[in-house]
Design a protein around this motif. Sequence first.
Motif, short mmCIF file in Angstrom:
data_model
loop_
_atom_site.label_atom_id
_atom_site.label_comp_id
_atom_site.label_asym_id
_atom_site.label_seq_id
_atom_site.Cartn_x
_atom_site.Cartn_y
_atom_site.Cartn_z
N ASN C 79 -24.18 -19.05 9.90
CA ASN C 79 -25.08 -19.60 8.76
C ASN C 79 -26.44 -18.94 8.72
OD1 ASN C 79 -23.20 -21.39 8.08
ND2 ASN C 79 -23.91 -23.19 8.93
N MET C 80 -26.72 -18.13 9.91
CA MET C 80 -28.09 -17.42 10.03
C MET C 80 -27.96 -16.42 8.68
SD MET C 80 -30.67 -17.72 11.55
CE MET C 80 -32.21 -16.80 11.99
N ARG C 336 -30.74 -13.11 -18.39
CA ARG C 336 -29.84 -11.69 -18.32
C ARG C 336 -29.93 -10.96 -16.92
NH1 ARG C 336 -29.01 -8.95 -24.15
NH2 ARG C 336 -28.54 -10.67 -25.29
N ALA C 337 -30.52 -12.04 -16.10
CA ALA C 337 -30.42 -11.54 -14.67
C ALA C 337 -28.88 -11.49 -14.17
CB ALA C 337 -31.00 -12.67 -13.57
N HIS C 338 -28.51 -10.87 -13.38
CA HIS C 338 -27.09 -10.83 -13.02
C HIS C 338 -26.66 -11.38 -11.42
CE1 HIS C 338 -27.69 -7.53 -15.64
NE2 HIS C 338 -26.43 -7.96 -16.07
N MET C 339 -25.54 -12.28 -11.28
CA MET C 339 -25.16 -12.56 -9.94
C MET C 339 -24.46 -11.45 -9.39
SD MET C 339 -22.75 -15.94 -9.18
CE MET C 339 -21.10 -15.19 -9.35
N LEU C 340 -25.18 -10.98 -8.34
CA LEU C 340 -24.53 -9.97 -7.48
C LEU C 340 -23.62 -10.18 -6.37
CD1 LEU C 340 -25.36 -6.94 -8.31
CD2 LEU C 340 -27.06 -7.17 -6.07
N ARG C 341 -23.99 -11.03 -5.82
CA ARG C 341 -23.04 -11.35 -4.66
C ARG C 341 -23.08 -12.91 -4.36
NH1 ARG C 341 -25.63 -7.85 -1.91
NH2 ARG C 341 -26.63 -9.26 -0.38
N THR C 342 -21.77 -13.53 -4.07
CA THR C 342 -22.11 -14.83 -3.58
C THR C 342 -21.23 -14.85 -2.23
OG1 THR C 342 -19.92 -15.54 -4.52
CG2 THR C 342 -21.84 -15.49 -6.04
N TRP C 343 -21.75 -15.93 -1.76
CA TRP C 343 -21.25 -16.23 -0.01
C TRP C 343 -21.07 -17.69 0.07
CZ3 TRP C 343 -25.85 -13.80 -1.24
CH2 TRP C 343 -26.79 -14.60 -0.41
N ALA C 344 -20.69 -17.79 0.89
CA ALA C 344 -20.77 -19.44 1.68
C ALA C 344 -20.71 -19.51 2.95
CB ALA C 344 -19.41 -20.38 1.30
N GLY C 345 -21.39 -20.75 3.54
CA GLY C 345 -21.66 -20.96 4.82
C GLY C 345 -20.69 -22.35 5.07
N ILE C 346 -20.74 -22.50 6.49
CA ILE C 346 -20.34 -23.92 6.79
C ILE C 346 -21.51 -24.76 7.12
CG2 ILE C 346 -18.40 -25.07 7.98
CD1 ILE C 346 -17.11 -22.03 8.24
N VAL C 347 -21.72 -25.76 6.73
CA VAL C 347 -22.86 -26.72 7.08
C VAL C 347 -22.16 -27.75 7.66
CG1 VAL C 347 -24.51 -25.77 5.48
CG2 VAL C 347 -23.05 -27.70 4.54
N ASP C 348 -22.56 -28.28 8.77
CA ASP C 348 -22.22 -29.41 9.62
C ASP C 348 -23.25 -30.48 9.11
OD1 ASP C 348 -24.17 -27.77 10.84
OD2 ASP C 348 -23.82 -28.69 12.66
N THR C 349 -22.68 -31.60 8.50
CA THR C 349 -23.63 -32.65 7.90
C THR C 349 -23.10 -33.92 8.76
OG1 THR C 349 -21.74 -33.27 6.51
CG2 THR C 349 -23.46 -31.65 5.68
#
Lengths: 194, 956, 423, 102
Positions: C79-80, C336-349
């Motif tokens: 997550n860091m 018109r900004a572009h989404m360049l990269r997406t990712w996911a973390g795992i959050v412990d709730t």
Amino acid sequence: MTVETPVRFSPLAAWQDTLAQLPTGIRVRELPHLTQLTLRAEPGSTAVRAVAACLGVPLPGPVRAELSGDVEVLWMGPDEWLLVAPDGRADDLLARLRSAVGEEFATVTDVSAQRTTLALSGPLVRSVLAQGCAVDLDSRVTPAGSCPTTLLAQAPVTLVVHDDAPAPDVRLLVRASFAAYLAAWLVDACTEHR
Amino acid sequence: MNTPFRAPGHGRVDRGTTLSFTFDGIAHTGHPGDTLASALLADGVHHVAHGIRYGRPRGVLAAGAEEPNALVQIEFPFPEPMLTATTVELYEGLVARGLSGQGRLSGEPDTARYDTVHAHCDVLVVGAGPAGLAATLAAARTGARVVLVDELPEPGGSLLGSQEPLDGAPAMEWVGAVLAELAEHADVRVLRRTTAFGHYDDGLVLALEKRTDHLGAAAPAHVSRQRIWRIRSRQVVYATGAYERPIAFDNNDRPGIMLAGSARTYLNRFGVLPGTRAVVFTTNDSAYPAALELADAGVRIAAVADVREEVPEHWRSACAERGIAVRAGHVVTGTSGIERVTRAHVAPFGAGRLGERHGVDCDLLLVSGGWNPAVALFSQARGTLRYDAGIGAFVPAGAPGGVRTAGAAGGTFTLAGCLADGVAAAGQALSALGRTVPETALPVTGPLPHGAPARVLWRVPSPRDGREDQDGTLQFVDLQRDATVSDVLRATGAGLRSVEHVKRYTTIGTAHDQGRTSGVMTSGIVAEALGVDVAELGTTRFRPPAVPVSFAALAGRNRGELFDPVRVTALHPWHVEHGALFENVGQWKRPWYYPRAGETIEEAVQRECRAARTGVAMMDGSTLGKINVQGPDAGVLLDRLYTNLMSTLKVGRVRYGVMCGVDGMAIDDGTVIRVAEQEFLLTTTTGNAARVLEWMEEWLQTEWPGLRVHLTSVTEHWVTIPLVGPRSREVLALVAPDLDVSNDAFPFMSWQDTTVAGVAARVCRISFSGELAYEVNVPAWYGITVWEALHAAGDAFSITTYGTETMHVLRAEKAYPIIGQDTDGTVTPQDLGMSWVVSKKKPDFVGKRSFARAENLREDRKQLVGLLPADEHVLLPEGAQIIATSDIPAPPVPMLGHVTSSYRSDALRRTFALALVRSGTRRIGETLYVPLDGRTVPVTVTDPVLFDKEGARRDG
Amino acid sequence: MHQHASTPATPGGSAPVPPGADLPDHPDFLWRNPDPKRSYDVVIVGGGGHGLATAYYLARNHGITNVAVLEKGWLAGGNMARNTTIIRSNYLWDESSGIYEHSLKLWETLEEDLDYPILFSQRGVLNLAHTLQDIRDSKRRVYANQLNGIDAEWLEPDEVAKVCPIVNVSPDVRYPVLGATYQPRAGIAKHDYVAWGFARRADAYGIDLIQDCEVTGLDIVDGRVRGVRTTRGPIAAGKVALAAAGHSSVLAGMAGLRLPLQSHPLQALVSELLEPVHPTVVMSNAVHVYVSQAHKGELVMGAGIDSYNGYGQRGAFHILERQMAAALELFPVFARAHMLRTWAGIVDTTPDASPIVGLTPVADLYLNCGWGTGGFKATPGVGWCFAHTVATGEPHPYNAPFTLDRFTSGALVDEHGAAAVAH
Amino acid sequence: MQLITCPWCGDREEIEFHYGGQAHVAYPEDPYALDDEQWAQYVFFRDNPKGPFAERWVHAAGCRRWFNALRDTVTHEFLAVHRAGAERPSPTSTAKGQEATR
């Protein structure tokens, strides 16, 4: 005070003119004030048989609609059907069904004003709906007589496929509070075909 | 206009039509079919941008989406940041400029339309090159539903950029024939200008179609500019091709340095000669066709430096025929030139050692370091990769179910191989669907020359290596991030062992091109530096989107009024017509108050309150959730879910109830009426209607399926009109002639079915204001009719419509809590002073057990109390905190609670508030303090019910 | 700090380097890559921000340096590396504002303390209110923050527009901006730099940072932890401190502990580099938008949390679509900004959206988890407090309220309002 | 976005469903026989495995039925779905695309 028939307003009364101006290829009109009853009963129960006998049609299975009678029966869930009939039939139907069910555990609720109905027809229907409906509406996958309850854009709808040929004829049942949103969405989705 | 760099007889651009455009302030021309990059190159413009860190001139390296250098800002027809010149189709009037790092957003709103379409198919083929077309054709012939997406305006893929024949004719003739056949299949959809960018769970592939960008200012406004296709496919074939890899050597970033295959594309697709005198530097056979085709088109090939000691005879002799010197075992060690490469430094390279360098003049340096299969989407689909040491690239290893590659994406690089692989992939996809693919005759390819294996070379040793701090400082790895071999070596020297760490240390691969040209090279250089195998090191993770996608395209049509559904009641048109201002409550629009001309909200609310307390007032309560509960066990279910007893309610009567979560905290409240022995109708708060129904269904279906109960939402079947105030009885009597409205016949907390204004109605005598009040329920179709009838009947009593704000004031004067305002998920019914609603008789109900926990037994829980500011004009802000002392001590200041509701009361002729206060009930009578703007306001703690505590008005 | 010693001196670098398009270089040396020893005084499981900060403060504050940090992948790769780096302390309850404000104060001197350019930028954070109830909740938080000594203000829409001119404060939108809370001292930092700053200093103290070392079991004898089993062999430990975020349930399970945690995917994304348009950080819980413009010029956005449990480090696309629609409602200029990269973390709730930090029923086994979306901003604060807890065997006053036991007593610290899915 | 097989309506997009967490957590027979810690286990503690997880979903925008599923929390793949009250699914009983257990 003279007794007059009270005036009714359907959720999309104000949209008639706008809907009438959609491009050729798709026709959308509201079918207001249809009688709609929610029937809840255990499949295979005596109550279900009694209702079927009363309506003269079988209660359809999952995601299917029985459209042959004067009361249309839409499957809404494993023990739930929506009965759709012409305007003004609610009291009569309620009485008949309740009497048919008798002491069995089954319930019928008048929800006529809960939803309104849009009739969509024309060759563009599928491509317009595909802009907001993730269910595969290809006639081989969702043929006439299907009635998926799903989402169209962000509105919950029950979509009833009445006919495939020559052009699709689809009914959308939508909750009254979402009707104006859905109408606005449909008009927007048709913009490109102007 | 003179375009010296157009090759006669080459390319697929429409030279009959000229398009004018402006780049970096200079007017240029090009043709339909050009990209911005090809048009610039045709005009001899190579220096199109600057490097981000060092500001060095940068040219066009590639011909497609892998371009790391030629980043441009579109300024007209509408500003768009950071596109690659190699993917911008040219249109009339385009104004663009080169970028050195940061793009610019327009300050003006973008009025273009965007949309989304769902598609479904048996087989999705991504990429319309030879493999993709062969796969599509094979699948189409079985009658399958097929979608083919391709990023270019014209299908053909690599065939657009080559001169290889098919069936003895130009390959594009075969492409044309395939497309013609596909057009005959009703179940085949070919999407041009459409780039697949994401592979999500269960065969969902997202693709971006650029529908009108190529039309520039002429784009029709009613057609969506870009469209997101959400394609649900049972089988996916990724025929996404491969990207050519550069090689790191000194000054390898100069304009005029280009990937060999891309130069070939410029010649064959665009008819552009990217230079006049070229040096070719290669590690493999694929650069030779480029050299030969360019030579045949008039480019002088000054030298081919091939790192391999053995160059296949076929290529050697073809070069000899054209007078091209092939230098086997040679490399390019560096370049000269500032605005454009002017010279390549070539040296023999054997046994890891550089020989003597000599310069070769050139204005074009073509590079081929081998090919990386384009596996980003395959990898997103959780296909696994393996390192192929033979070609120095990661290739598909394990394909997940329903996904496969074809052609160069799978490491097959010959044309014949790609075609056959496409058919094979389609066959596998279809057989997974239970279909068989008929024999598909493939076109005959040209003779395949006997080739030689490639050699893997990541970087050429620099002649400057070994000098202090100079290792690889000029050898660029990621051109867009201006990261060099030196940066990579510094990262490994710092102790980094993971490619992901090196990527972060150097920022390699984090830019626009997502490391298409730099990723594998980085792994290779790191592996060399650490003395490990590239296979062991792996490569960085591929993340969606595979290409940048505009925010607006992703938002689609969910903007403005369609951003989120606006839910309205049947009475909404009346409210609008009568000047109501609205409050958003969830998705609902509720009338907030009805200001008269010149009135402030405060004045309007005081007026509305006064009408309700002294005359008669009405509001739209239709948004309350309404759930019909029917069946022999209806009472049992309600007893388990409400804190109080519902099964004892008599038919004809109404009871207030509270629901708690299993943690004992109040989650909703409302009224329950008993319609019949086996039928109840309950109301929920507006915002919780759907949640409460789902909550009840959850218990019923999953915990107590044996209960014979049916739940039916009837929220929108009914319009609900509270009619409130001392004169409400008189008004109701006027419109409900059949109803005996007397207190005896129609007491508080009862209901009756009757006719109101000629409409069958259910009237409840309940009150959320403390006044004599009724709630009129009619089917929604009749809502406006009945509303207007009540309004007309009330005219003689100056009936007043009121909104949610007045409703809040009236109920607060009576201390009726609003769940979500006076509670926050940490408040029990007892905390709200409603122990009376918590049954002591019932053995259990949801939440009851939690009341016995230690924290619930504390004496100093926060409890709902009233607060009266010492100064009756001071209105406490809602949310204000409460402390014990008139002085504010140094932080952290102990806080006793907070103000949940605060109003000016017309009835009390003063301000008042409700608050949750620690040990609140015990503190009644005490003075506490509310810090405001650095000072404190004294308040007296009171019983929360401040108006008509005896309930005489409501019951009368 | 280290400058570009290696800047190419060749001609051509004439064009101006765009402002903010560059980042400070990392140092020439970060850490050793030691093999694990047989035994340590303290083994920290999890080489993320929290594990590294804990290691650093164990050495710096308590002189405990015979410590190993075990990381199953690469340091700070969880997550860091995946969060949107928002730092603020304007939480509702005293317990939360205590530890987050302690953390924020550490952030304010962390660059000097670590001698690392962590790019902590106190550009302020706006939390927008869109409904009347939002306003009540926001003001409640502001008043509480002020009494807790936290800089917090309430801004009216016109003041919001002054702080961030590109926010659409028009009343004619679906969910108009009705105001915002503002914490001027809040801001962002550069996550890798932070993690590496802690790692480098921990390494310099002699702490072993051991990567590619997955813990496969805990050795517990007579209710006391004695060591860990790993993919790189068994390691004995005087004390074991778990700091494994989304994987805490799995690790705690090795000690027979059941935690009230659910791990969910949480997505984030970046745009391309853009000229400066967004001077602050804007969060909107109501429409799920969390956005800042990071140092190089990219827009960094957090999306909503996926509803289901997941360890796959990837989320669903519809969440991103919704996120973009919401972003454009608030920031029309982003169209018109572009989404360049997406990712996911795992959050412990956790059930109350507050963390669990402290002792466990197993002696010498310590737990730090359940930070949900708040983990990054807490990094120095929790590192400090967790190190104290491990070193002394007693919770630090700031983490004392965050016991596992509170779920039994009912003494929750319900931060759903303030935390939501906020970052 | 996942395609979830509702045991009644067939394959639908994930947005039509709401998640219900761990399956087969029964309301305690007698909550008052539990001490506070045992009660807290019921209220707040749920399994959180990495791998196959028996969980509940409701087809909120469709037939409104709760059902049980076995889903891999790493791959997100639904290994099986079955109607509430039916036998618990085993990983092999249903594969995506085939008919769900009815």
